[in-house]
Design an enzyme around this catalytic site. Structure first.
Site, PDB file in Angstrom:
ATOM      1  CD  GLU A 188      24.782 -17.640  23.818  1.00 25.71           C
ATOM      2  OE1 GLU A 188      23.737 -18.207  24.204  1.00 25.71           O
ATOM      3  OE2 GLU A 188      24.972 -17.310  22.620  1.00 25.71           O
ATOM      4  CG  HIS A 195      21.948 -28.526  23.089  1.00 26.40           C
ATOM      5  ND1 HIS A 195      22.049 -28.777  21.748  1.00 26.40           N
ATOM      6  CD2 HIS A 195      21.472 -27.262  23.204  1.00 26.40           C
ATOM      7  CE1 HIS A 195      21.631 -27.709  21.072  1.00 26.40           C
ATOM      8  NE2 HIS A 195      21.286 -26.783  21.935  1.00 26.40           N
TER       9      HIS A 195
END
Length: 326
Positions: A60, A129
């Protein structure tokens, strides 16, 4: 008009803008060959090819940085995160590069790009998450933060976000990708920074955004109606900038307010709203503002504990009854 799912509204918005402007391209993990982790880029590789729909490594920080550099050099990238939890790996590029570039270059370089992907809880995915960072990014000058609650808003807001000359954080929800709604065939845009009254009412204002609107607020409103309480629902749609005017005008009409937000309570969007309400609508309030937020803990894995931690219909109804002094 045609009924399409949230994921298809996202795809249509991106595809329409890519047809309109050759500078727009999409990059991220699994966006091309796999048609997107949530199938939000279904068929886009076939139409636009591998130079404009680009699969990236699981890196990322790297592909967010590529997006920032591309935007600074005149392109308009859409960077997809598989979840905004993973954006933490790239947060230096988002906050220290994208958000600050225009200011630090004295207006020489703008960064017209969109960072998009799902936010918040999506079931039993564990604490790492299931986090909400809307308020984190909204606290950063130079960024705009959009959190739509339905497919219609998502399409119009995403098109506006892609055309915007500033970096935009566009937050979706895994739980909403299958939600369906009638969408006009003709093109439309929804301006960034304008809230929407999803339901008019006279007794209490409920403010929210994102998946809390369809999943918690609207079901609570239906139950409250059975009790004779007419709630007005203000969907912020964007949390930077916030449409304070619509919020204050609604408070002046109903004189009571409950804010529902899927986020930890400290320094949240609801904290900011509560300040503005007491500052600019204090004389109109008949009860204190009540917030319904996540409990102040990492999200558990067990479904019974998840239900206890997240905002839900019962907690929202209880909060409304409290401001109604029932």
């Amino acid at each position: 008009m045609k009924e399409i799912a949230f994921r298809d509204a996202i795809r249509d918005a991106m595809s329409e803008e890519m047809r309109r402007d050759e500078r727009v391209f999409l990059l991220g993990e699994e966006v091309a060959e796999y048609n997107g982790a949530y199938k939000a880029s279904q068929g886009m590789l076939d139409e636009f090819g591998p130079e404009r729909v680009i699969d990236t490594p699981i890196a990322e920080l790297g592909f967010a940085g590529i997006g920032v550099g591309a935007a600074a050099n005149g392109l308009r990238p859409i960077v997809e995160f598989m979840t905004f939890n993973f954006s933490l790996v790239a947060i230096d590029q988002i906050i220290n590069s994208a958000a600050k570039m225009l200011s630090m270059s004295a207006g020489q370089y703008s960064v017209p790009m969109v960072f998009r992907g799902p936010t918040g809880n999506a079931g039993q995915l564990g604490a790492q998450h299931s986090q909400n960072f809307e308020n984190w990014y909204a606290n950063t000058p130079g960024l705009k933060v959009v959190v739509p609650s339905n497919p219609y808003d998502a399409k119009g807001l995403l098109k506006s976000s892609i055309r915007d000359d500033d970096p935009v954080i566009f937050m979706e929800s895994e739980l909403m990708y299958g939600d369906k709604m009638a969408i006009p065939d003709e093109e439309y845009l929804i301006p960034i920074g304008k809230a929407d009254i999803k339901k008019s009412g006279k007794d209490v204002t409920i403010i929210s955004f994102g998946k809390m609107v369809p999943r918690v607020v609207m079901p609570a409103v239906q139950e409250l109606a059975k009790q004779g309480i007419e709630a007005e629902v203000v969907d912020l749609r964007t949390v930077r900038p916030i449409d304070y005017e619509t919020v204050i005008q609604s408070i002046k009409k109903t004189n009571r307010c409950v804010i529902v937000e899927e986020a930890w309570p400290l320094a949240s969007i609801s904290s900011e709203l509560a300040y503005w309400i007491q500052r600019y609508a204090f004389d109109f309030m008949d009860a204190p503002v009540i917030r319904v937020t996540n409990r102040d803990v990492p999200l558990p894995y067990a479904p019974t504990l998840i239900e206890e931690v997240l905002p839900n219909v019962k907690r929202t109804i209880d909060a409304v009854n409290s401001v109604m002094y029932r």
